[in-house]
Design a protein around this motif. Structure first.
Motif, PDB file in Angstrom:
ATOM      1  N   ASN A  51       3.783 -13.001  -5.320  1.00  0.00           N
ATOM      2  CA  ASN A  51       2.717 -12.242  -6.006  1.00  0.00           C
ATOM      3  C   ASN A  51       2.553 -10.910  -5.289  1.00  0.00           C
ATOM      4  N   ILE A  52       2.878  -9.825  -5.979  1.00  0.00           N
ATOM      5  CA  ILE A  52       2.801  -8.508  -5.321  1.00  0.00           C
ATOM      6  C   ILE A  52       1.849  -7.582  -6.092  1.00  0.00           C
ATOM      7  N   PHE A  53       0.901  -7.001  -5.359  1.00  0.00           N
ATOM      8  CA  PHE A  53       0.051  -5.950  -5.931  1.00  0.00           C
ATOM      9  C   PHE A  53       0.516  -4.612  -5.352  1.00  0.00           C
ATOM     10  N   ILE A  54       0.437  -3.570  -6.164  1.00  0.00           N
ATOM     11  CA  ILE A  54       0.770  -2.232  -5.632  1.00  0.00           C
ATOM     12  C   ILE A  54      -0.483  -1.356  -5.697  1.00  0.00           C
ATOM     13  N   LEU A  55      -0.907  -0.870  -4.533  1.00  0.00           N
ATOM     14  CA  LEU A  55      -2.048   0.044  -4.493  1.00  0.00           C
ATOM     15  C   LEU A  55      -1.539   1.458  -4.267  1.00  0.00           C
ATOM     16  N   ASN A  56      -1.775   2.330  -5.231  1.00  0.00           N
ATOM     17  CA  ASN A  56      -1.472   3.744  -5.028  1.00  0.00           C
ATOM     18  C   ASN A  56      -2.675   4.324  -4.315  1.00  0.00           C
ATOM     19  N   ASN A  57      -2.606   4.334  -2.998  1.00  0.00           N
ATOM     20  CA  ASN A  57      -3.765   4.757  -2.197  1.00  0.00           C
ATOM     21  C   ASN A  57      -3.773   6.283  -2.036  1.00  0.00           C
ATOM     22  N   ARG A  58      -4.863   6.802  -1.507  1.00  0.00           N
ATOM     23  CA  ARG A  58      -5.064   8.244  -1.344  1.00  0.00           C
ATOM     24  C   ARG A  58      -5.122   8.957  -2.685  1.00  0.00           C
ATOM     25  N   TRP A  59      -5.591   8.255  -3.707  1.00  0.00           N
ATOM     26  CA  TRP A  59      -5.668   8.852  -5.042  1.00  0.00           C
ATOM     27  C   TRP A  59      -6.754   9.925  -5.102  1.00  0.00           C
ATOM     28  N   ASP A  60      -7.601   9.989  -4.062  1.00  0.00           N
ATOM     29  CA  ASP A  60      -8.594  11.073  -4.000  1.00  0.00           C
ATOM     30  C   ASP A  60      -7.904  12.437  -3.955  1.00  0.00           C
TER      31      ASP A  60
ATOM     32  N   VAL B 205       0.866  -1.179   0.000  1.00  0.00           N
ATOM     33  CA  VAL B 205       0.000   0.000   0.000  1.00  0.00           C
ATOM     34  C   VAL B 205       0.904   1.230   0.000  1.00  0.00           C
ATOM     35  N   ALA B 206       0.930   1.898  -1.160  1.00  0.00           N
ATOM     36  CA  ALA B 206       1.802   3.069  -1.307  1.00  0.00           C
ATOM     37  C   ALA B 206       0.970   4.345  -1.174  1.00  0.00           C
TER      38      ALA B 206
ATOM     39  N   PHE C 232      -2.802  -0.383  -9.093  1.00  0.00           N
ATOM     40  CA  PHE C 232      -4.120   0.258  -9.061  1.00  0.00           C
ATOM     41  C   PHE C 232      -4.038   1.615  -8.350  1.00  0.00           C
ATOM     42  N   PHE C 233      -4.945   2.500  -8.752  1.00  0.00           N
ATOM     43  CA  PHE C 233      -5.020   3.837  -8.149  1.00  0.00           C
ATOM     44  C   PHE C 233      -6.368   3.921  -7.436  1.00  0.00           C
TER      45      PHE C 233
END
Ligand SMILES: Nc1nc2c(ncn2[C@@H]2O[C@H](COP(=O)(O)OP(=O)(O)OP(=O)(O)O)[C@@H](O)[C@H]2O)c(=O)[nH]1
Ligand SMILES: [Mg+2]
Length: 389
Positions: free
Chosen positions: A260-269, A234-235, A310-311
């Motif tokens: 298996n790594i997912f990257i979430l670009n969080n706080r995209w709001d 969670v980035a 994902f954003f």
């Protein structure tokens, strides 16, 4: 590319930043799937049922063979004792495998810097404020959320068997404060399965303290990462991927082959405040995240990496879901472009479910199937030998 196209189509269909609707109107894919029960997680659920059924049959077969051998053993010179002993040991082995199988689950672990929104992402996926979240350094130990066997909410501290009751996140945070916990310690939170499909389908969530608040990353990996099927980084989309986050995943990928790594670009709001830079910033994050997964960690191809980034805004997704369940409006106004971020959050969940389900079937069941084949072959050989002698 497919993910990008999906998102673009959604943008074109009127979800752009200036076409905001105050309430989430996108049907949530989990609700739709609830009735059809066609979640990708069913791949694991069905495989688990099948392999459990097969091992129940193997156990019957081994037990019958032991009874038969015991009867034959009463006759002189028909059976050698070591064959009988070997068969009896198979009973224990098969029983042991069945025990492990019944406890197998799909495990996802969340990492990232403090306050990036790890606990909020998990809460949004669980559709409830289960884990404590807030500004500052909040999560102070490892928290594992799994389905409760008796539909009650409680928590158990590592190394103890006592059930501490929790009904709400307030109580959970309070219960955690009371205890003197070390940051590597694990607290298991059992949550009613009927409140969340992911828990019903055997997904176990692991929340962690920020990777930037500990010198003990190696210990964390030993204790909490080696059996994880999926990792979610969670980035913070308001800044960029940081060295501490990258270092942690470098360490993980030296211990596990192609995690298996997912990257979430969080706080995209936050991008709603600067719409003129939205595309540019998104491209920058996307390129850096792809480079990290493909060139630095070498865990996937560029095409696969596009399906892993994902954003999102976890805070908005959680607010929207709580509002959906209560049939009310979200407790605060959602920023421009909310529909896209929520859509992307659901897209993440779908890809995550596919990935974790397939990965867990392979890692958890492949070895057991080999053992099952070995045991049945050995037994057949014993019986053939007896028959031929
Ligand atoms: N604006 C915005 N705020 C968010 C988002 N996700 C989380 N937050 C807020 O950020 C703060 C930190 O969120 P947490 O979920 O506690 O972050 P964390 O990564 O678990 O932090 P630690 O437990 O301290 O490691 C909370 O106040 C959340 O409400 C988001 O997508 N957008
Ligand atoms: Mg947290």
């Amino acid at each position: 590319m497919a993910a990008y196209l999906n998102r673009t189509v959604s943008l074109m269909s009127g979800d752009g930043p200036h076409n905001r609707s105050p309430m989430p109107s996108i049907p949530d894919h989990r609700q739709i799937r609830a009735s059809a029960d066609n979640s990708p997680l069913q791949i694991f659920v069905k495989a688990k049922k099948k392999i459990n059924d097969i091992f129940a049959e193997i156990e019957d077969y081994v037990k019958d063979t032991v009874i038969y051998m015991n009867d034959l053993g009463k006759e002189p010179n028909i059976l050698e004792m070591d064959v009988v002993q070997k068969t009896q040991e198979f009973v224990k082995k098969v029983h042991g495998i069945r025990d492990v199988l019944s406890r197998d689950h799909m495990k996802v672990a969340f990492f990232g810097r403090t306050s990036n929104g790890k606990s909020t992402v998990i809460n949004a996926m669980l559709r409830d404020k289960i884990l404590p979240s807030g500004i500052g350094h909040t999560t102070n130990c490892f928290l594992q959320v799994e389905g409760s066997p008796n539909d009650e909410a409680y928590l158990v501290l590592e190394g103890t068997t006592e059930h501490c009751a929790v009904e709400s996140v307030g109580q959970l945070a309070h219960a955690l404060c009371k205890e003197k916990l070390s940051e590597s310690q694990l607290v298991k939170v059992y949550w009613p399965k009927n409140r969340c499909l992911l828990l019903r389908d055997d997904v176990v969530f692991v929340d962690s303290p920020g990777v930037d608040v500990t010198p003990n990353l190696d210990e964390w990996i030993d204790l909490h990462c080696l059996d994880a099927d999926v990792f979610v980084l969670v980035a913070n989309a308001e800044s960029t991927l940081m060295v501490t986050e990258k270092n942690f995943f470098h360490k993980v990928s030296t211990r596990l082959s192609k995690p298996n790594i997912f990257i979430l670009n969080n706080r995209w709001d936050a991008s709603a405040n600067e719409p003129e830079f939205l595309d540019q910033v998104r491209r920058q994050h996307q390129e850096r995240a792809i480079d990290f997964l493909v060139k630095e960690l070498k865990v996937c191809s560029p095409k696969e990496a596009e399906e892993r980034i994902f954003f999102i805004s976890a805070k908005e997704a959680l607010l929207a879901r709580i509002a959906e369940q209560g049939n009310t409006s979200p407790s605060m106004a959602l920023a421009d472009g909310f529909q896209n971020r929520y859509f992307e959050f659901q897209d993440f969940e779908r890809k995550f479910e596919e990935c974790i389900s397939k990965s867990a079937v392979k890692t958890k069941f492949e070895q057991h199937s080999q053992r099952g084949k070995f045991i049945t072959n050995e037994l057949r050989e014993c019986l053939d030998k007896m028959f031929n002698d």
